[in-house]
Motif scaffolding. Sequence first.
Motif, PDB file in Angstrom:
ATOM      1  N   ALA A 366       0.833  -1.208   0.000  1.00 17.38           N
ATOM      2  CA  ALA A 366       0.000   0.000   0.000  1.00 17.38           C
ATOM      3  C   ALA A 366       0.867   1.256   0.000  1.00 17.38           C
ATOM      4  N   ALA A 367       1.963   1.235   0.757  1.00 19.10           N
ATOM      5  CA  ALA A 367       2.884   2.373   0.753  1.00 19.10           C
ATOM      6  C   ALA A 367       3.525   2.548  -0.618  1.00 19.10           C
ATOM      7  N   LEU A 368       3.833   1.426  -1.259  1.00 21.19           N
ATOM      8  CA  LEU A 368       4.529   1.461  -2.542  1.00 21.19           C
ATOM      9  C   LEU A 368       3.696   2.119  -3.632  1.00 21.19           C
ATOM     10  N   PHE A 369       2.376   1.888  -3.640  1.00 20.45           N
ATOM     11  CA  PHE A 369       1.589   2.425  -4.761  1.00 20.45           C
ATOM     12  C   PHE A 369       0.968   3.802  -4.482  1.00 20.45           C
ATOM     13  N   GLN A 370       1.369   4.473  -3.405  1.00 24.07           N
ATOM     14  CA  GLN A 370       0.798   5.782  -3.107  1.00 24.07           C
ATOM     15  C   GLN A 370       1.059   6.806  -4.211  1.00 24.07           C
ATOM     16  N   LEU A 371       2.268   6.862  -4.736  1.00 22.60           N
ATOM     17  CA  LEU A 371       2.597   7.867  -5.753  1.00 22.60           C
ATOM     18  C   LEU A 371       1.799   7.664  -7.031  1.00 22.60           C
ATOM     19  N   SER A 372       1.737   6.422  -7.504  1.00 26.21           N
ATOM     20  CA  SER A 372       1.007   6.163  -8.747  1.00 26.21           C
ATOM     21  C   SER A 372      -0.495   6.328  -8.546  1.00 26.21           C
ATOM     22  N   ASP A 373      -1.012   5.955  -7.376  1.00 28.32           N
ATOM     23  CA  ASP A 373      -2.449   6.087  -7.115  1.00 28.32           C
ATOM     24  C   ASP A 373      -2.852   7.556  -7.086  1.00 28.32           C
ATOM     25  N   ALA A 374      -2.064   8.381  -6.414  1.00 25.15           N
ATOM     26  CA  ALA A 374      -2.369   9.814  -6.356  1.00 25.15           C
ATOM     27  C   ALA A 374      -2.276  10.456  -7.734  1.00 25.15           C
ATOM     28  N   THR A 375      -1.294  10.049  -8.521  1.00 29.12           N
ATOM     29  CA  THR A 375      -1.123  10.625  -9.855  1.00 29.12           C
ATOM     30  C   THR A 375      -2.297  10.283 -10.755  1.00 29.12           C
ATOM     31  N   GLN A 376      -2.713   9.010 -10.736  1.00 28.87           N
ATOM     32  CA  GLN A 376      -3.783   8.620 -11.661  1.00 28.87           C
ATOM     33  C   GLN A 376      -5.111   9.273 -11.311  1.00 28.87           C
ATOM     34  N   VAL A 377      -5.415   9.471 -10.025  1.00 27.44           N
ATOM     35  CA  VAL A 377      -6.707  10.084  -9.689  1.00 27.44           C
ATOM     36  C   VAL A 377      -6.693  11.580  -9.986  1.00 27.44           C
ATOM     37  N   ALA A 378      -5.581  12.257  -9.721  1.00 28.76           N
ATOM     38  CA  ALA A 378      -5.520  13.696  -9.989  1.00 28.76           C
ATOM     39  C   ALA A 378      -5.574  13.985 -11.487  1.00 28.76           C
ATOM     40  N   THR A 379      -4.827  13.229 -12.272  1.00 29.57           N
ATOM     41  CA  THR A 379      -4.825  13.472 -13.720  1.00 29.57           C
ATOM     42  C   THR A 379      -6.170  13.134 -14.349  1.00 29.57           C
ATOM     43  N   SER A 380      -6.791  12.037 -13.913  1.00 35.16           N
ATOM     44  CA  SER A 380      -8.082  11.667 -14.507  1.00 35.16           C
ATOM     45  C   SER A 380      -9.159  12.692 -14.165  1.00 35.16           C
ATOM     46  N   CYS A 381      -9.138  13.253 -12.949  1.00 35.98           N
ATOM     47  CA  CYS A 381     -10.121  14.275 -12.588  1.00 35.98           C
ATOM     48  C   CYS A 381      -9.888  15.563 -13.374  1.00 35.98           C
ATOM     49  N   ALA A 382      -8.633  15.932 -13.568  1.00 37.87           N
ATOM     50  CA  ALA A 382      -8.344  17.113 -14.370  1.00 37.87           C
ATOM     51  C   ALA A 382      -8.866  16.936 -15.796  1.00 37.87           C
ATOM     52  N   ILE A 383      -8.687  15.750 -16.351  1.00 38.25           N
ATOM     53  CA  ILE A 383      -9.191  15.467 -17.703  1.00 38.25           C
ATOM     54  C   ILE A 383     -10.712  15.592 -17.742  1.00 38.25           C
ATOM     55  N   ARG A 384     -11.386  15.126 -16.686  1.00 43.94           N
ATOM     56  CA  ARG A 384     -12.852  15.249 -16.646  1.00 43.94           C
ATOM     57  C   ARG A 384     -13.289  16.707 -16.591  1.00 43.94           C
ATOM     58  N   GLY A 385     -12.456  17.565 -16.012  1.00 43.25           N
ATOM     59  CA  GLY A 385     -12.775  18.988 -16.017  1.00 43.25           C
ATOM     60  C   GLY A 385     -12.882  19.558 -17.420  1.00 43.25           C
ATOM     61  N   TYR A 386     -12.216  18.910 -18.375  1.00 40.98           N
ATOM     62  CA  TYR A 386     -12.325  19.286 -19.787  1.00 40.98           C
ATOM     63  C   TYR A 386     -13.551  18.654 -20.460  1.00 40.98           C
ATOM     64  N   LYS A 387     -14.370  17.934 -19.697  1.00 36.97           N
ATOM     65  CA  LYS A 387     -15.510  17.161 -20.223  1.00 36.97           C
ATOM     66  C   LYS A 387     -15.051  16.053 -21.165  1.00 36.97           C
ATOM     67  N   VAL A 388     -13.930  15.454 -20.848  1.00 40.48           N
ATOM     68  CA  VAL A 388     -13.428  14.288 -21.576  1.00 40.48           C
ATOM     69  C   VAL A 388     -13.422  13.124 -20.592  1.00 40.48           C
ATOM     70  N   THR A 389     -14.179  12.079 -20.901  1.00 43.69           N
ATOM     71  CA  THR A 389     -14.317  10.982 -19.935  1.00 43.69           C
ATOM     72  C   THR A 389     -14.004   9.602 -20.517  1.00 43.69           C
ATOM     73  N   ARG A 390     -14.034   9.461 -21.830  1.00 40.52           N
ATOM     74  CA  ARG A 390     -13.835   8.132 -22.410  1.00 40.52           C
ATOM     75  C   ARG A 390     -12.384   7.671 -22.342  1.00 40.52           C
ATOM     76  N   GLN A 391     -11.458   8.578 -22.583  1.00 40.89           N
ATOM     77  CA  GLN A 391     -10.054   8.171 -22.584  1.00 40.89           C
ATOM     78  C   GLN A 391      -9.582   7.683 -21.213  1.00 40.89           C
ATOM     79  N   PRO A 392      -9.916   8.367 -20.107  1.00 38.39           N
ATOM     80  CA  PRO A 392      -9.562   7.799 -18.801  1.00 38.39           C
ATOM     81  C   PRO A 392     -10.172   6.429 -18.574  1.00 38.39           C
ATOM     82  N   MET A 393     -11.401   6.229 -19.052  1.00 35.78           N
ATOM     83  CA  MET A 393     -12.043   4.919 -18.916  1.00 35.78           C
ATOM     84  C   MET A 393     -11.243   3.841 -19.638  1.00 35.78           C
ATOM     85  N   GLN A 394     -10.837   4.121 -20.861  1.00 31.82           N
ATOM     86  CA  GLN A 394     -10.083   3.134 -21.634  1.00 31.82           C
ATOM     87  C   GLN A 394      -8.739   2.813 -20.969  1.00 31.82           C
TER      88      GLN A 394
END
Length: 463
Positions: A366-394
Amino acid sequence: MPTTFTLPNIRTEAAALWKLAWPVLVGQLATVGMAVADVAMTGHASADELAAVSLGASIWSIILVTVSGTMMAINSVVAHEVGAGAFGTIPHSVRQALWKALGVGVIAALLANLATLLFNHLYLAPEINARASLFVHIISLGLPPFAAYRALYGYSTSINQTKPVMVIALLGLAFNVVVNWLLIFGRFGLPKLGGIGCAVATAGCMWLMLGAMVFWIRQAPAYRQTYPFTHWEWPHWPEIRSMLKLGLPIGVTYFAEVSAFGAVSLLVARFGVVVVSAHQIALNFASLVFMVPLSFGIGLITRVGQAMGEGNPARARFASWVGVSMSLIFALLSAIFIAVFRHQIAAAYTSDPAVQALCVQLLLFAALFQLSDATQVATSCAIRGYKVTRQPMQIQLLAFWVFALPLGYVLGLAPQWLRDLHLAPAAPMAADGFWIGLVLGLTIAAVLLTWSLHRLSLRRLQA
């Protein structure tokens, strides 16, 4: 409005994002705190009760997070309307989001109950399977009000009203803990329900939180300009379809990640109560820590969405990368914390020595994947702010269902036919193998989503 990467501008944007995110963070921690209370309090009842709640929670958490993601379309819609100054259209959007919530909540409850059929194919005692099924049947009654609450939650945060989310979630946590204590252990002459008491408490809490949110919106002056309860409005199917088109990919994105974790919970069941319980504790605490970058992400949807609504892609790009950086800084701190205090974390959840020992081992992953987990959620939410949702899903589907789960299956179960081909270890690695797969999946998602955000924000800026 800061758009260039200078230290004063970064501080200004970070302060604006934190102002949005910290009440959401407290609310998210309180919401997840309900699940933490369920697991921790049941863990002190018995290992069998904890195993039953862990299995039931594996279904509940998948459905709950998928519903939350599906309802998140309202965040982007309202944020863009705020940025464009189109306040008159917000009440209509919220009313249609509530109709959408009704359908999503009912369907989710039906799917949760059908999913309990999976328990009959696991390798646990029949009485544990039966208790887990009853847990899901009861707690699923909270899904329709939860969907409606998330619609109002998204509306509130997108007009920069995040404190109600915090207060209501804290109220829900207090209700959940008190009712858990009364029903799990049978206090004051009430029946001793064990893990089933958690289901009763959580389902009741969902209705309480919806009622509290409606009451707050009706009373607070901040909602008057966009007040959605002025009159009755029937479903407008084109609007609902548009929100589903935006929201369903988010729901599938959330499903891809959480179902991977949930599938691991089901697959490790064959290794016994100790493995199931330790896995659930480690996953539960990792989910608690995950609420911080998720809260930054929810704030990012508002910041990026409002910037794009006002036609300012430079500010949207700037806000995106400041938010991602803030998430990464927290992730580094949380990784150090989990690694250092893993023994104390395990002891807080359970008094069983065998469960504690395995949990300590899993918390290192759990400690090991903290950096990648935080990165993927922040980037995917930023992308959704652009009203783009399919690419994060894929990307999430690829990362978790093409890489993480297959690798976890090979390492964790090491089936004989793969061992014969020398493609699996000589002996199953059990939970360790599955967690290695999850670390790989999160890393792949983080890299691809970061690249996707970079290209998307640059294209919008150039356009």
